[in-house]
Design an enzyme around this catalytic site. Structure first.
Site, PDB file in Angstrom:
ATOM      1  CE  LYS A 129      -1.989  -0.926   3.964  1.00 27.58           C
ATOM      2  NZ  LYS A 129      -1.442  -2.248   4.340  1.00 27.58           N
TER       3      LYS A 129
ATOM      4  NE  ARG B 143      -3.373  -1.082  10.061  1.00 31.40           N
ATOM      5  CZ  ARG B 143      -2.306  -0.594   9.437  1.00 31.40           C
ATOM      6  NH1 ARG B 143      -2.323   0.611   8.952  1.00 31.40           N
ATOM      7  NH2 ARG B 143      -1.238  -1.344   9.288  1.00 31.40           N
TER       8      ARG B 143
ATOM      9  NE  ARG C 225       7.884  -2.685   5.636  1.00 34.86           N
ATOM     10  CZ  ARG C 225       6.604  -2.409   5.808  1.00 34.86           C
ATOM     11  NH1 ARG C 225       5.806  -2.288   4.761  1.00 34.86           N
ATOM     12  NH2 ARG C 225       6.120  -2.288   7.006  1.00 34.86           N
TER      13      ARG C 225
ATOM     14  NE  ARG D 129       7.118  -0.075   9.917  1.00 35.76           N
ATOM     15  CZ  ARG D 129       5.923  -0.094   9.341  1.00 35.76           C
ATOM     16  NH1 ARG D 129       5.747   0.449   8.154  1.00 35.76           N
ATOM     17  NH2 ARG D 129       4.892  -0.652   9.938  1.00 35.76           N
TER      18      ARG D 129
ATOM     19  NE  ARG E 193       2.934  -4.520  11.340  1.00 39.14           N
ATOM     20  CZ  ARG E 193       3.848  -4.297  10.409  1.00 39.14           C
ATOM     21  NH1 ARG E 193       5.064  -4.786  10.533  1.00 39.14           N
ATOM     22  NH2 ARG E 193       3.547  -3.590   9.347  1.00 39.14           N
TER      23      ARG E 193
HETATM   24  P1  AMP Z   1       1.760   0.660   8.861  1.00 38.64           P
HETATM   25  O1  AMP Z   1       2.901   1.590   8.611  1.00 38.64           O
HETATM   26  O2  AMP Z   1       0.549   0.995   8.032  1.00 38.64           O
HETATM   27  O3  AMP Z   1       2.132  -0.788   8.781  1.00 38.64           O
HETATM   28  O4  AMP Z   1       1.299   0.925  10.386  1.00 38.64           O
HETATM   29  C1  AMP Z   1       2.182   0.701  11.464  1.00 38.64           C
HETATM   30  C2  AMP Z   1       1.434   0.644  12.780  1.00 38.64           C
HETATM   31  O5  AMP Z   1       0.761   1.888  13.031  1.00 38.64           O
HETATM   32  C3  AMP Z   1       0.321  -0.409  12.887  1.00 38.64           C
HETATM   33  O6  AMP Z   1       0.823  -1.685  13.205  1.00 38.64           O
HETATM   34  C4  AMP Z   1      -0.531   0.182  13.994  1.00 38.64           C
HETATM   35  O7  AMP Z   1       0.065  -0.007  15.255  1.00 38.64           O
HETATM   36  C5  AMP Z   1      -0.483   1.668  13.683  1.00 38.64           C
HETATM   37  N1  AMP Z   1      -1.581   2.071  12.771  1.00 38.64           N
HETATM   38  C6  AMP Z   1      -1.467   2.436  11.464  1.00 38.64           C
HETATM   39  N2  AMP Z   1      -2.663   2.746  10.948  1.00 38.64           N
HETATM   40  C7  AMP Z   1      -3.573   2.575  11.952  1.00 38.64           C
HETATM   41  C8  AMP Z   1      -4.984   2.722  12.059  1.00 38.64           C
HETATM   42  N3  AMP Z   1      -5.747   3.106  11.018  1.00 38.64           N
HETATM   43  N4  AMP Z   1      -5.564   2.443  13.250  1.00 38.64           N
HETATM   44  C9  AMP Z   1      -4.841   2.072  14.308  1.00 38.64           C
HETATM   45  N5  AMP Z   1      -3.507   1.890  14.281  1.00 38.64           N
HETATM   46  C10 AMP Z   1      -2.870   2.151  13.119  1.00 38.64           C
END
Ligand code: AMP
Length: 213
Positions: free
Chosen positions: A13, A87, A126, A159, A170
């Site tokens: 994404k 989400r 990554r 990360r 996750r």
């Molecule tokens: P990502 O970079 O999209 O993989 O997001 C990393 C982390 O940020 C996730 O594992 C969640 O802990 C938090 N996060 C990202 N987007 C959301 C969301 N819409 N709602 C809640 N937590 C989020």
């Protein structure tokens, strides 16, 4: 044009969203990036979010909804691309209410999907640039110079939540909380399901086609 990109962690994404947003002049609202910036800057929301992110859990809805509303309302481009928000179904309902309130709507909802074995491979290798946020992959798109960003020369890092134990959590959170969004969106106008298991360029071409349909 306003878009939603959703799908499991590691499906691409962020990479595809950034490319699409820059080609079409949209604001790329990547919830994970917004949260990581808040954590880095130690804002009130960032301090609240950190423990959840480190554990691979979702940050509470009230925190992310307020953060995204600020970005949507403050946008000065010709539209926005939501990546990683909503989400869960509660966030999707909050988004609908927010868009109604501001007289906005969503034109396309793209669900990106790939088998779990692909996601694991993508997440484990990554690497992200600390300075500009650009993403690399040890195997699929390595930097020209090890540990160094091709774009800006910044330092590459993994990360904390891309460690194997956090990744599996996750994915579990995704299955339980985010996958139900598919039923929420699949019958809405503008919904498109995209097979994101192929090569990056082929996926991007299919994504563009879905968006300009
Ligand atoms: P990502 O970079 O999209 O993989 O997001 C990393 C982390 O940020 C996730 O594992 C969640 O802990 C938090 N996060 C990202 N987007 C959301 C969301 N819409 N709602 C809640 N937590 C989020």
């Amino acid at each position: 044009m306003n878009l939603i990109l959703f799908g499991p962690p590691g499906v691409g994404k962020g990479t595809q969203g950034e490319k699409l947003a820059s080609e079409y002049g949209l604001s790329h609202l990547a919830m994970g990036d917004i949260l990581r910036a808040a954590v880095r800057d130690e804002t009130e929301a960032g301090v609240q979010a950190k423990q959840f992110m480190d554990a691979g859990q979702l940050v509470p809805d009230a925190v992310v909804v307020a953060m995204i509303e600020e970005r949507i309302v403050g946008g000065d481009k010709s539209g926005f691309l939501l990546d990683g928000f909503p989400r869960n179904v509660a966030q999707a309902e909050a988004l609908d209410a927010m868009l109604d309130k501001h007289g906005l709507s969503i034109d396309r909802i793209v669900f990106m999907d790939a088998p779990e074995e692909n996601l694991l491979k993508r997440l484990c290798g990554r690497m992200i640039c600390r300075a500009c946020g650009f993403g690399f992959h040890r195997q699929y798109s390595p930097p020209l110079k090890s540990g160094c960003c091709d774009r800006c020369g910044g330092e590459l890092y993994q990360r904390d939540d891309d460690r194997e134990d956090v990744i599996s959590h996750r994915l579990e959170v995704y299955r339980e909380q985010t996958a139900p969004l598919l039923d929420f969106y699949r019958h809405q106008d503008g919904f498109f399901r995209l097979d994101a298991s192929g090569e990056m360029d082929a996926v991007y071409a299919a994504l563009k086609e879905a968006v300009i349909r």
